[in-house]
Design an enzyme around this catalytic site. Structure first.
Site, short mmCIF file in Angstrom:
data_model
loop_
_atom_site.label_atom_id
_atom_site.label_comp_id
_atom_site.label_asym_id
_atom_site.label_seq_id
_atom_site.Cartn_x
_atom_site.Cartn_y
_atom_site.Cartn_z
N HIS A 81 -24.23 -69.29 40.59
CA HIS A 81 -25.20 -68.22 40.36
C HIS A 81 -24.69 -67.34 39.23
O HIS A 81 -23.53 -66.95 39.21
CB HIS A 81 -25.32 -67.40 41.65
CG HIS A 81 -26.31 -66.30 41.62
ND1 HIS A 81 -25.94 -64.98 41.52
CD2 HIS A 81 -27.66 -66.31 41.71
CE1 HIS A 81 -27.02 -64.21 41.54
NE2 HIS A 81 -28.07 -64.99 41.66
N GLU B 218 -34.04 -72.82 46.80
CA GLU B 218 -32.90 -71.90 46.86
C GLU B 218 -33.16 -70.78 47.87
O GLU B 218 -34.24 -70.21 47.91
CB GLU B 218 -32.67 -71.29 45.47
CG GLU B 218 -31.55 -70.27 45.43
CD GLU B 218 -31.25 -69.82 44.01
OE1 GLU B 218 -30.75 -68.69 43.87
OE2 GLU B 218 -31.52 -70.57 43.06
N GLU C 36 -25.57 -67.32 46.89
CA GLU C 36 -25.32 -66.22 45.97
C GLU C 36 -24.95 -64.94 46.70
O GLU C 36 -24.33 -64.05 46.13
CB GLU C 36 -26.54 -65.97 45.07
CG GLU C 36 -27.73 -65.36 45.79
CD GLU C 36 -28.95 -65.26 44.89
OE1 GLU C 36 -29.36 -64.13 44.57
OE2 GLU C 36 -29.49 -66.31 44.50
N ASP D 163 -36.85 -70.79 43.80
CA ASP D 163 -36.07 -69.79 44.51
C ASP D 163 -36.95 -69.06 45.51
O ASP D 163 -37.88 -68.35 45.12
CB ASP D 163 -35.50 -68.79 43.49
CG ASP D 163 -34.44 -67.88 44.08
OD1 ASP D 163 -34.22 -67.95 45.30
OD2 ASP D 163 -33.82 -67.12 43.31
N HIS E 120 -35.65 -66.81 47.33
CA HIS E 120 -35.09 -65.47 47.12
C HIS E 120 -34.89 -64.70 48.43
O HIS E 120 -34.82 -63.47 48.44
CB HIS E 120 -36.00 -64.66 46.18
CG HIS E 120 -35.23 -63.75 45.26
ND1 HIS E 120 -35.23 -62.38 45.39
CD2 HIS E 120 -34.45 -64.02 44.18
CE1 HIS E 120 -34.48 -61.84 44.43
NE2 HIS E 120 -34.01 -62.82 43.69
#
Length: 382
Positions: A285, A209, A235, A183, A185
């Site tokens: 998610h 991700e 997400e 991730d 993020h």
């Protein structure tokens, strides 16, 4: 049957639970929350309750359309999370009314179980090799971890090397046939994301991700050109209209809508189906609580293109309370060889310990995500 009340419970570690009551005694539970903005979502649910009191809870599609369209201004994390939790609770009521799990009311299951992954490493990833081995020993076949700490638009190759070292440690500890989700993020900007995406290829990650923030989804084109690693995002996207251009552009391989953020069961089923038309996989998610996870599993059961499900048991955010604490039957989320079976009880398939919810709601929470700064004092993406 008529809706008589909506009751909200703000419970630790960082969740908001909703109970919708009816005049026939059937109750439904939902989880409307944005992490760090629980009070704001709570207010939005209370505003939307004006559209629901006295109405038939079984008219879910109509309620969704009213809540979405009738306020004129629409979309975004707060509005769609409020709708999401209400929608989950309405489906819970409908399943209990017809004495069937939600997936049976959505065409029935196309699978018996779904693969799940475990989080490791925390916000500032550390000891990931050991944690990956522990996850594997616990029966998981895949993990996800944050790849980086904060990263500037143009940063040092030392930080790149640190990501590679952590990924190498996970691969060595867990073996070749083990899924590794990395991730970014949204912490990484396009110039460094291109480097990372290319350099990570030898470790064969399951996906990368949010390589860039969703407001920069056009950059996925350039990232996709330098790597064969599947790209995941979604997400922080909240409706089928948010996902429309992403799917049309064709640079994403996996979408990750959150069933407590993206309009709930009703909307996410539509988003999953849109993705299937573009041959795109889904990994919902869900770093949240048991109601959110149950909602995911109900839609997962009906969705051919779901390949793995996030779940939050033991995640680093769950301090003081964890996923199973609010359930009367904790066995519903038993993970066997990295999979969880479809939930079969009526409604969402979980039984909430209401007394414990009320007890923890008195404690409440005011959770906020960390605020990070770069060395020069500028705000860093968390």
């Amino acid at each position: 049957m008529k809706i008589t009340s909506l009751k909200l419970y703000q419970v630790p570690p960082r969740w908001l639970f909703l109970k919708i009551e009816t005049d026939e005694g059937i109750e439904g539970w939902g989880e409307p929350v944005i992490e760090g903005r629980a009070d704001t979502v709570k207010a939005a649910v209370e505003e939307l309750s004006d559209y629901l009191i006295g109405k038939n809870p079984l008219r879910i599609e109509d309620h969704w359309q009213v809540m979405y369209r009738s306020g004129f201004y629409r979309g975004g994390p707060i509005h769609m999370s409020a709708i999401a939790g209400i929608d989950q609770a309405l489906w819970d009521i409908k399943g209990k009314y017809y004495q069937a799990p939600v997936h049976e009311l959505m065409g029935g299951a196309c699978r018996d179980s779904v693969r799940v992954y475990s989080w490791i490493g925390g916000d500032r990833p550390a000891d990931v090799g050991t944690a990956a081995r522990e996850a594997k020993d616990a029966g998981f076949t895949a993990i996800k971890m944050n790849g980086t700490e904060e990263m500037q638009y143009i940063d040092s190759y030392k930080k790149i090397d640190e990501v590679l070292e952590r990924t190498a440690a996970v691969r060595e500890a867990a073996g070749d046939d083990f899924g590794i989700g990395i991730d970014f993020h949204g912490r990484v900007h396009k110039p460094m994301a291109k480097i990372l995406a290319k350099e990570l290829e030898p470790f064969r990650p399951m996906f990368i991700e949010e390589p860039v923030l969703p407001e920069h989804n056009e950059a996925l084109r350039d990232i996709a050109r330098v790597t064969n690693i599947p790209i995941a995002t979604g997400e922080r996207m909240y409706s089928r209209w948010d996902f429309k251009k992403l799917l049309q552009d064709g640079y994403v391989d996996i979408i990750q809508p959150d069933l407590s953020h993206a309009g709930g069961i009703t909307e996410c089923k539509k988003i999953f189906s849109m993705a299937e038309a573009y041959d795109v996989a889904v990994a919902p998610h869900c770093p949240l609580g048991p109601i959110a996870l149950a909602s995911c599993l109900q839609v997962d059961a009906t969705s051919h293109n779901v390949f793995i499900q996030e779940q939050s048991l033991g995640i680093h955010y769950n301090k003081g309370s964890d996923l199973l604490d609010y359930l009367t039957d904790k066995s519903v989320f038993d993970y066997k060889e990295g999979y969880v079976e479809n939930l079969q009880s009526p409604g969402l398939g979980v039984s909430i310990n209401e007394e414990f919810v009320k007890q923890k709601a008195e404690e409440g929470h005011r959770w906020r995500n960390p605020v990070w700064r770069h060395k020069d004092g500028t705000i860093a993406e968390w």
